[in-house]
Design an enzyme around this catalytic site. Structure first.
Site, mmCIF file in Angstrom:
data_model
loop_
_atom_site.group_PDB
_atom_site.id
_atom_site.type_symbol
_atom_site.label_atom_id
_atom_site.label_comp_id
_atom_site.label_asym_id
_atom_site.label_seq_id
_atom_site.Cartn_x
_atom_site.Cartn_y
_atom_site.Cartn_z
ATOM 1 N N GLY C 207 0.810 -1.218 0.000
ATOM 2 C CA GLY C 207 0.000 0.000 0.000
ATOM 3 C C GLY C 207 0.839 1.261 0.000
ATOM 4 N N GLU C 232 -5.082 -7.512 -8.009
ATOM 5 C CA GLU C 232 -4.919 -7.307 -6.565
ATOM 6 C C GLU C 232 -3.656 -6.493 -6.297
ATOM 7 O OE1 GLU C 232 -7.979 -9.417 -6.988
ATOM 8 O OE2 GLU C 232 -6.183 -10.590 -7.413
ATOM 9 N N LEU C 233 -3.818 -5.333 -5.733
ATOM 10 C CA LEU C 233 -2.704 -4.415 -5.498
ATOM 11 C C LEU C 233 -1.589 -5.066 -4.669
ATOM 12 C CD1 LEU C 233 -1.848 -1.407 -5.890
ATOM 13 C CD2 LEU C 233 -2.822 -0.983 -3.634
ATOM 14 N N ASP C 234 -0.353 -5.018 -5.166
ATOM 15 C CA ASP C 234 0.829 -5.499 -4.439
ATOM 16 C C ASP C 234 0.770 -6.990 -4.114
ATOM 17 O OD1 ASP C 234 1.827 -2.911 -4.473
ATOM 18 O OD2 ASP C 234 0.974 -2.410 -2.532
ATOM 19 N N GLU C 235 -0.093 -7.739 -4.832
ATOM 20 C CA GLU C 235 -0.239 -9.165 -4.533
ATOM 21 C C GLU C 235 0.259 -10.064 -5.654
ATOM 22 O OE1 GLU C 235 -1.366 -10.654 -1.777
ATOM 23 O OE2 GLU C 235 -1.793 -8.786 -0.691
#
Lengths: 290, 290, 290, 290
Positions: C207, C232-235
């Site tokens: 994040g 999916e953010l940063d996943e």
């Protein structure tokens, strides 16, 4: 771990080596667990390491049968090759002096199954390490080497060491901070079978008292080097190296403390790779498939 | 960043140095932002670095007044000392050849305010870097040095370089892969003011073509060394070093590529510490307060 | 570098894959420069990467002929596979914001031939980087994204970006500190083709403002992560990570400075591996043959 | 090592702290061996650690006299402070479970004088480690904790542990892979006195089975974290961390093997710093003067 056969090959590089080797293995239903290769552009040599799942081969087709089947391929490509069986762990002798950090670390890792081998014995020129060695259930043998003794006293000590190694059927000799220079013919008779840990980042600070040398020069990192021993002191093929940061406030004694950690991990890594046949000689260099 | 005065001190170690120095500063209301010290047990020398917040001192009590007030303390303890003012950044000259990775990196960091200094000029024996240097708004000066020219041609080139440095009021000379050996008297006249980046982990692979030497020896890590230049090639006090892992598959060209990253970061770190007066000379070694 | 064909393969693991692939290549006289494989015990998938010297194949037997010859083998083993030609470098677009350290580093490496690709364009939501980009002879395109604008303004901006990417025939999108969250469908349409650099050691500090998070938590190392972007953010699948040591005295601003160096090297390494087809997807993880 | 008094101080930052402290020490002829300080800009707190050579103080002026002399200075600056005497080593209890790598390593380092302390006892909920502990001449105490037992069985076990710690006059409790969650009040009663090694790079992979979590996420480095224990699991102030590189071929079992080396070195470093009073608490963060 399941049983595996490990095949290591060195030969002149040309078209079709991998196809021939993997074709032979697949022809017998052999399942490959791991494989790595390297073509050396400078020397024109090719290096290959293959792990075969033993149970994937037909019943009755063991290492001897695999070796026989492999012979024609090896001959065709002019290969130098070895086939080892993980069910027959290598037999190791540790040579040590008074300092115990490398010996204690290797004994710990052996007991914890971090390195797979039989530790046949520990040989030392002093009695200091007997306690810890025997606590691990390993034979300890003291072969004294008196400094400044008559010229052939050292030669006699090494004859005795050679007899012990012979009797114990030792495959690999580890100089775990042994502090004695081995006779050149002793080294020459065991190429690629004696592993040393030198407490510097070679070629820096070869020879005696490397931590003192490092302190005097004012380097900002210290290191350790795991290498095969040859007749030329500290000049053999390097297996593994690593470094740690130090600073101006660190005394020689603190370099030693920090250095012991590097020595331990570098030696343990180098020995493990050797025991798993991951290190192939390439002249005075090594090919390592970690 | 707020304005600071940086005081660096070297003197024989004895009781009361820090009390005297900090007592004087506190007596004028000075606020200490950062302080670090080192007593060298081998040489008996003491090293101190203190950052004082300029605005914490009374109005009109600037660097000159602080220096005057400090004189008696310095005399009492037989100190070698320097007082610098962060409002007067050091003037830097980069000496370079054809390779641009160190110059480009330092210019980038300078533009990005990662290193605080004035880059007065870049001097090179080739024209190759003019474009990138001038794009950054920095003066570029080409002083050719012809290989194999008459004996005093090189001497004349360095006289010209010396004139440029004089005219530009340069404090620090950075050999950013300059590839020329400096005349001994040129070095001797500027002790602790010439910084070099050598592309090996010194003392390993001093001299020419260190990546070739590293490749030939088969080391498992390569490194870089940032050091002050003295008349003895590659023998000056080491400021910073670091290493990177390589393996048997890496060609000399790949060592160069990996090495460029280590060179850049080691030089940038060493230069930044020098510019911030974090590096104190201790004979042929350094004390670094990072 | 000589011209090579790079073959990457993923398929269910079973006996004979390597024998079949290398047998086919050897059958056409193909010389293998480099090969690496991995059998994943958890998923039962097999991964293979082979570099073939183009000139070792017969005249007229180019990538299309090799692909045709390979079809039956691929079908037999149910392979997902790609064949790339080093003579057709991948086309890359960099997406950036105001911070230039990653863009400047990648442009430098591209100009220095450290990464082999065509940089088709740099797209930014600000004008700040135009100067440095155009100095490198690369097209710069500003597509503003106004914070807090009407809901579909961002959607329109990404439609325009998509048109630029289409027109420039871009293969790989690099988020070089782009600071904008991509629309999920934009990501979903380009699996394994968008590479991001996140300025933390994921999964720590995902994040916003990871250096602030790291500072608040008091960690002793900071890191950076290069990964493929998914909805999916940063996943997404991680390609490469690294860390650097910090201490209690480092402010958030100093974490940023140290962090920029890690970001640069981790992104450059991850991108280089991707460009050389050394990264294979394995679910949400990667197999990397460096 | 010569006898030293170690003074650690935390107080609100203001002008004159170091001058007052070093002035007092110098006034009694005290020789400072080492000193380090940190002013925290965020909290406005100041941190100081000073090592004084005991024999440099007048005969009869021992730690009690130094403490008395120091009281007025401490009061003036509102200091929280501790004075320790290296002749009175801290008493340590190790809490362990079945895994022995951390316990074996700490016992080795203790025996080799790498860490200066008295190891009072090892407490475990299993009998497995009795042999190695008693071989080192250290008392071993088994306090079983049965999983799924009646609710207050665990509470009773910790009452017994508390009695042992009391009886052994333990200063520091080391959770050397203890695997049991401590009762919150047990932690709260011992702030900054319980040290844990967590086998991940926190805050990543807090809680159970971090190597499994790391494997599932596909990270490229694993780590370990040494931290003070608070009532919040894995949330206490971090003392030290480090990471090691892994790759796609490493199984969970191999992560464990690599991880054990990081755990050992990180715990040993953190504990040594704590024993030497090099770690000062700053809210939920630490100031470490290594």
């Amino acid at each position: 771990m399941m049983r595996r056969y490990v095949l290591t090959i060195t030969c002149p590089d040309r078209v079709g080596i991998v196809a021939a080797v993997t074709g032979l293995i697949a022809g017998h239903g052999g399942s490959v667990l791991e494989a790595a290769q390297h073509g050396d552009l400078q020397t024109g040599r090719f290096f290959l390491r293959i792990e075969i799942v033993a149970d994937s081969l037909p019943p009755g087709f063991g290492p001897d049968e695999l070796a026989s089947a492999f012979e024609p391929v090896a001959a065709e490509f002019d290969m130098v090759w070895h086939l080892t069986d993980t069910d027959r762990p290598k037999r190791v002798a540790l040579l040590a002096s008074k300092e115990d950090h490398c010996v204690a670390d290797l004994l710990y890792r052996w007991r914890a199954d971090e390195i797979e081998c039989d530790i046949a014995c520990v040989i030392s020129n002093h009695e200091d390490l007997r306690g810890i060695v025997e606590w691990h259930g390993v034979r300890f043998r003291c072969v004294p080497i008196v400094a400044g003794a008559e010229p052939d006293a050292k030669a006699k000590a090494f004859e005795e060491i050679a007899r012990v190694l012979e009797r114990e059927q030792v495959d690999v000799i580890v100089l775990a901070r042994y502090m004695q220079i081995l006779p050149p013919d002793f080294c020459a008779a065991r190429p690629g079978r004696i592993i040393n840990i030198h407490h510097s980042f070679l070629p820096s600070f070869a020879g005696a008292r490397p931590y003192h040398q490092a302190f005097e020069r004012g380097v900002k990192l210290i290191g350790a080097t795991c290498h095969y021993v040859t007749a030329e002191l500290d000049e053999g093929p390097i297996i593994e190296q690593d470094t740690r940061r130090i600073d101006h406030a660190d005394s020689v004694e603190e370099l030693r403390r920090v250095g012991r950690d590097v020595e331990r991990t570098v030696l343990a890594r180098g020995l493990r790779w050797h025991l798993e046949d991951r290190v192939l000689l390439n002249g005075n260099k090594t090919v390592v498939f970690p």
